[in-house]
Design an enzyme around this catalytic site. Structure first.
Site, PDB file in Angstrom:
ATOM      1  N   HIS A 192       0.798  -1.231   0.000  1.00 36.34           N
ATOM      2  CA  HIS A 192       0.000   0.000   0.000  1.00 36.34           C
ATOM      3  C   HIS A 192       0.822   1.269   0.000  1.00 36.34           C
ATOM      4  CE1 HIS A 192      -3.883  -2.019   0.971  1.00 36.34           C
ATOM      5  NE2 HIS A 192      -3.062  -2.906   1.520  1.00 36.34           N
ATOM      6  N   LYS A 232      -8.841  13.377   5.028  1.00 32.26           N
ATOM      7  CA  LYS A 232      -7.885  12.279   4.963  1.00 32.26           C
ATOM      8  C   LYS A 232      -6.885  12.479   6.088  1.00 32.26           C
ATOM      9  CE  LYS A 232      -6.947  13.670   0.691  1.00 32.26           C
ATOM     10  NZ  LYS A 232      -7.115  12.432  -0.043  1.00 32.26           N
ATOM     11  N   ARG A 233      -6.051  11.464   6.346  1.00 31.69           N
ATOM     12  CA  ARG A 233      -5.023  11.655   7.353  1.00 31.69           C
ATOM     13  C   ARG A 233      -4.139  12.853   7.002  1.00 31.69           C
ATOM     14  NH1 ARG A 233      -4.204   7.643  11.391  1.00 31.69           N
ATOM     15  NH2 ARG A 233      -2.365   8.881  11.893  1.00 31.69           N
ATOM     16  N   LYS A 264       0.312  14.467   1.420  1.00 33.74           N
ATOM     17  CA  LYS A 264      -1.069  14.716   1.001  1.00 33.74           C
ATOM     18  C   LYS A 264      -1.323  16.217   0.791  1.00 33.74           C
ATOM     19  CE  LYS A 264      -2.766  10.571   3.416  1.00 33.74           C
ATOM     20  NZ  LYS A 264      -3.429   9.737   2.390  1.00 33.74           N
ATOM     21  N   THR A 317      -8.756   6.377  -1.648  1.00 44.70           N
ATOM     22  CA  THR A 317     -10.091   5.789  -1.804  1.00 44.70           C
ATOM     23  C   THR A 317     -11.164   6.841  -1.522  1.00 44.70           C
ATOM     24  OG1 THR A 317      -9.756   4.912   0.423  1.00 44.70           O
ATOM     25  CG2 THR A 317      -9.566   3.357  -1.414  1.00 44.70           C
ATOM     26  N   LYS A 341     -14.982   7.727  -3.256  1.00 42.90           N
ATOM     27  CA  LYS A 341     -16.240   7.963  -2.535  1.00 42.90           C
ATOM     28  C   LYS A 341     -16.839   9.303  -2.948  1.00 42.90           C
ATOM     29  CE  LYS A 341     -14.214   5.459   1.275  1.00 42.90           C
ATOM     30  NZ  LYS A 341     -13.329   5.569   2.454  1.00 42.90           N
TER      31      LYS A 341
HETATM   32  C1  26Y Z   1       3.991   0.152   9.670  1.00 46.74           C
HETATM   33  C2  26Y Z   1       2.941   1.101  10.177  1.00 46.74           C
HETATM   34  C3  26Y Z   1       3.509   2.401  10.642  1.00 46.74           C
HETATM   35  C4  26Y Z   1       1.879   1.374   9.165  1.00 46.74           C
HETATM   36  C5  26Y Z   1       0.565   1.311   9.583  1.00 46.74           C
HETATM   37  C6  26Y Z   1      -0.450   1.605   8.720  1.00 46.74           C
HETATM   38  C7  26Y Z   1       2.162   1.702   7.848  1.00 46.74           C
HETATM   39  C8  26Y Z   1       1.119   1.997   6.977  1.00 46.74           C
HETATM   40  C9  26Y Z   1      -0.193   1.945   7.406  1.00 46.74           C
HETATM   41  C10 26Y Z   1      -1.316   2.303   6.542  1.00 46.74           C
HETATM   42  C11 26Y Z   1      -1.166   2.712   5.302  1.00 46.74           C
HETATM   43  C12 26Y Z   1      -2.306   3.136   4.480  1.00 46.74           C
HETATM   44  O1  26Y Z   1      -3.402   3.334   4.961  1.00 46.74           O
HETATM   45  N1  26Y Z   1      -2.078   3.282   3.184  1.00 46.74           N
HETATM   46  C13 26Y Z   1      -3.114   3.699   2.267  1.00 46.74           C
HETATM   47  O2  26Y Z   1      -3.743   2.545   1.774  1.00 46.74           O
HETATM   48  C14 26Y Z   1      -4.856   2.875   0.985  1.00 46.74           C
HETATM   49  C15 26Y Z   1      -5.537   1.586   0.605  1.00 46.74           C
HETATM   50  O3  26Y Z   1      -4.757   0.873  -0.298  1.00 46.74           O
HETATM   51  C16 26Y Z   1      -4.437   3.685  -0.229  1.00 46.74           C
HETATM   52  O4  26Y Z   1      -5.591   4.070  -0.927  1.00 46.74           O
HETATM   53  C17 26Y Z   1      -3.660   4.921   0.199  1.00 46.74           C
HETATM   54  O5  26Y Z   1      -3.145   5.579  -0.932  1.00 46.74           O
HETATM   55  C18 26Y Z   1      -2.530   4.513   1.126  1.00 46.74           C
HETATM   56  O6  26Y Z   1      -1.886   5.668   1.636  1.00 46.74           O
END
Ligand code: 26Y
Length: 808
Positions: free
Chosen positions: A357, A545-546, A551, A653, A657
């Site tokens: 991701h 969004k976060r 971003k 995403t 939406k």
């Molecule tokens: C390792 C830890 C710090 C960690 C925890 C959560 C690293 C990443 C994440 C979450 C990442 C995330 O939410 N990524 C997002 O995933 C979405 C679904 O695929 C994408 O649409 C989005 O672009 C992406 O930032």
């Protein structure tokens, strides 16, 4: 399932209220009504849940298990009512009983067991799996505290714990019969069996109980109910001996407490990785309990030898977070099932598929090998062996990659590289949008791609149109049904039939009316919550969004400051009123992100109360952005801000939406924006800024100079100087880090570089907005093309290209 009428439902709720709470229904609280309604729904679906499981067993179906550290579920009440076909009936029944349905539904606390996109994607996937009648389940952690609750105090983010389980969770069932034990630490003993094979035993391990809580995942009007199984950590109960030794008793309590910490809280970071031991423990806890459970079900329900496991089980790992499931399955196959390495590896690498991701290097997980070795000694041994064999394979069979071994090795520079482990142990590796997958193949994972080209594939993300259109926007749903019938509900691509009306003024006016009504609802909500009046005729320009530098909420704020400066210079400027709406949580330790929140709030507090601009601008920062708040904002949005630095947003995403609800995208050519662009064309959205290849070129070869822009563009200079001089804020050092990051760290996310094209894109958007007909036409064209982004399409692609499962 027998469909209840509103009368019958009202009667059942009444009966439940009378017998369970011992009150008359008129005297019941919203809370009591909510729990009664949930109880009725649960009674309705129980037999379906049971039948679904039995059907999968009797058909000997192959099943997919989606392993994820995050499931961002939000509320389930409306979604469950919608999917059981009871939503209209429930609205009616509650009205008949004299209750406001929305207030009753609001009793449910959001299950915020995720940070953002990745966690919400997992929740959308479960909805689609069930709604397509597919045998697919989720495994996750039942964190006692979800993502923190955000308060804004004096413009600053303050984090409060999210104790979402304070009141009983209406949808979970504790499953004592499926409890298992997860082991940490200890020693590994190795000895040779009589047949010469090696046997591994563990001693002095710390044992933790994994207790599952099951949540039913209800398919849309199809009698399928799958399971989301969330694990909770509990100590193995041994009565402490407190009569003899007080200290021992307290030690025991501490010990119990430390075990419960395992499922205590969700790490609130989604972009910058920190090697925290507790997080590693959480990951292994999820993985070990889930893999044990999957093996138990396979053995119980299929009665096949283990070599047939890949014919019946496929496991999707959501980012690298659950990738220890690869060595965990190896451990079980070898140490418990007594298979040899080759056979176990052959099985394992046919079972796992990995989704990436992110390409942000700071988010890629690596664990110090000493930490892994002492916490998970046997797992570490297996990873070492995986690494050894993998590196040998390259050395002898891929001589051309010999010099790349340090970049490929699973263990390198004393770290275990989780993405490498996930790639080596999986038969499929996918990105989440076309451009993202291409970047993985060409850059980030180039060497792995040359090694295993057949493993790499793209699965563009999606969202469940049931929640994100039908549930959140009933007015638009009704209008669409009136125009094209309701076939699109099962086949969302049929939304394309709306194109028939793209030149029909009357129809377009109907769509405009729906948007206006939704905007009024949101304006009222904002007024109730924050006491701020916004103009419901203004352009609702939304970024939700976060909060992260990439971003670029900062670009958005700079634009707002620019408009404000223009208005101050010329209060009579002919400008369509704008309302800028933000929702964003920052990771608690992410200083620049928090400073940006403070900046947005500071700018808001100046602009919103400046009478001289005649209310032409308003800035709203909505506290505690979460799934339920998204549901209120999205239907009311005109402009969807998707303005990440190109190449950085894997997919996004929220963009999908918002498009599905008729918002027009203001965006860079990044993530799934590119695919929105491919569908609707540049004339139906507002594309601006650097392209991904340009950004990557600058990163590689330099050539960007932020200060040059500062020196040459008066608008930019003015804004940065205002920050530096403390014109926004109480003191001149307030936003110094933002200022320094741009001018002294050369603006790593190209905010200044994209500033001018962004302003121009906004000017163009405003001019289009003045032509209501044209705007509405573009909006309709976006809705019509949004069917592609239903997660049903995404799941169908996973099914045919990766999972090979069948609807039952
Ligand atoms: C390792 C830890 C710090 C960690 C925890 C959560 C690293 C990443 C994440 C979450 C990442 C995330 O939410 N990524 C997002 O995933 C979405 C679904 O695929 C994408 O649409 C989005 O672009 C992406 O930032």
């Amino acid at each position: 399932m027998k469909r209840l009428t509103a009368k019958e439902l009202a009667a059942q709720i009444t009966q439940f209220i009378n017998t369970s709470y011992n009150v008359e229904v008129q005297e019941a609280t919203n809370e009591e009504i909510f729990y009664s309604l949930a109880a009725v729904v649960n009674e309705q679906i129980k037999p379906l849940w049971f039948d679904t499981k039995n059907r999968y067993k009797s058909e000997q179906a192959k099943q997919v298990y989606y392993l994820s550290m995050e499931f961002l579920i939000g509320r389930l009440i409306k979604s469950n009512l919608l999917n059981t076909g009871m939503l209209d009936v429930a609205n009616q029944a509650l009205a008949e009983l004299g209750f406001d349905a929305e207030e009753v539904y609001a009793v449910e606390h959001d299950a915020g067991l995720g940070n953002g996109g990745l966690g919400r994607l997992a929740a959308c996937f479960l909805d689609s799996l069930a709604s397509l009648g597919l045998p697919g389940h989720g495994y996750g952690i039942r964190y006692r505290y979800g993502l923190f609750e955000q308060r804004i105090i004096h413009g600053n983010q303050v984090e409060l714990p999210d104790y979402w389980l304070k009141k009983p969770y209406a949808w979970e069932v504790r499953r004592e019969d499926e409890i298992c034990v997860v082991q940490f630490q200890g020693n590994v003993l190795m000895h040779q069996r009589n047949d010469g094979s090696l046997e591994f035993k563990y001693e002095h391990t710390d044992k933790v109980l994994a207790v599952p809580y099951d949540i039913p995942i209800i398919g849309y009007e199809n009698e399928t109910v799958n399971t989301l199984r969330l694990w909770s950590a509990e100590p193995i109960t041994e009565e402490p001996n407190h009569s003899t030794d007080q200290d021992e008793f307290y030690r025991h309590l501490d010990f119990e407490h430390s075990i419960e910490q395992l499922s205590g809280f969700l790490y609130p970071d989604d972009s910058s990785y920190e090697g925290k031991e507790l997080r590693l423990k959480q990951q292994y806890f999820l993985v070990s309990a889930s893999i044990q459970n999957i093996m138990k079900q396979f053995k119980k329900n299929y009665r096949l030898s283990l070599k047939h496991l890949p014919e019946k089980v496929v496991i999707q790992i959501n980012d690298t977070h659950p990738s220890l499931s690869i060595p965990e399955l190896m451990r079980i196959l070898m140490d418990e099932e007594r298979l040899g390495w080759d056979e176990a590896w052959d099985i394992t690498t046919k079972v796992f598929a990995y989704t990436n991701h992110t390409t942000l290097s700071e988010a890629l997980e690596t664990w110090p090998k000493q930490m892994m070795q002492s916490l998970l000694p046997r797992i570490y041994m297996i990873i070492e062996e995986i690494n050894e064999r993998f590196c040998q394979g390259i050395w002898f069979e891929h001589k051309e990659l010999r010099d790349k071994i340090p970049e490929l090795a699973v263990i390198a520079d004393d770290q275990v590289h989780m993405a490498r482990l996930a790639i080596v142990g999986s038969f499929s590796v996918n990105g989440v949008a076309n451009i993202h997958t291409e970047i993985l193949k060409k850059k980030e994972m180039k060497n792995f791609y040359s090694l295993y080209p057949e493993r790499f594939n793209n699965k563009t993300n999606g969202i469940t149109h049931r929640r994100w259109l039908m549930q959140v926007n009933p007015k638009l749903t009704t209008l669409i049904n009136e125009m094209i019938g309701d076939q699109w509900v099962k086949r969302p691509k049929q939304l394309i039939n709306l194109l028939r009306f793209q030149n029909d003024r009357n129809v377009l006016e109907e769509f405009a009316k729906v948007k206006r009504e939704n905007k009024i609802l949101l304006a009222n909500f904002i007024h109730d919550q924050m006491g701020i009046t916004i103009d419901d005729q203004s352009i609702f320009d939304v970024q939700i969004k976060r909060l992260h530098e990439y971003k670029r909420q900062l670009l958005n704020v700079f634009h707002i400051i620019y408009l404000y400066n223009e208005l101050k210079e010329n209060p009579n400027l002919d400008m369509t009123p704008r309302t800028f709406i933000f929702g964003a949580k920052a990771a608690p330790s992410y200083h620049l992100a928090k400073e940006t929140i403070k900046l947005i709030n500071t700018v808001a507090s100046i602009i919103n109360y400046d009478k001289s601009i005649h209310g032409k601008l308003k800035v709203i920062f909505m506290e505690n952005y979460n799934v339920s708040l998204a549901e209120k904002i999205i239907p009311a949005t005109d402009i969807s801000e998707q303005i990440s630095t190109a190449s950085k947003e894997a997919s996004g995403t929220g963009n999908m939406k918002l498009m599905m609800n008729g918002a027009l995208t203001m965006g860079t050519m990044d993530g799934a924006n590119v695919e929105i662009h491919d569908l609707v064309g540049p004339q139906n959205m507002f594309i601006f800024g650097l392209r991904a290849d340009e950004v990557l070129h600058y990163y590689q070869h330099g050539g960007y100079n932020a200060r040059e822009i500062y020196n040459n563009d008066d608008r930019v200079k003015r804004i940065l100087d205002q920050l530096q001089k403390g014109e926004f804020g109480t003191q001149d050092i307030e936003f110094k880090d933002i200022y320094y990051n741009i001018l002294y760290h050369n603006d790593p996310y190209f905010v200044l570089k994209d500033f001018e094209p962004y302003i121009e894109a906004h000017e163009y958007a405003e001019s289009v907005y003045r032509d209501e007909y044209k705007w509405q036409q573009m909006s309709l064209i976006n809705i019509a093309h949004s069917g592609k982004f239903s997660s049903d399409r995404t799941i169908r692609e996973y099914v045919s290209d990766i999972w090979q499962i069948k609807p039952i």
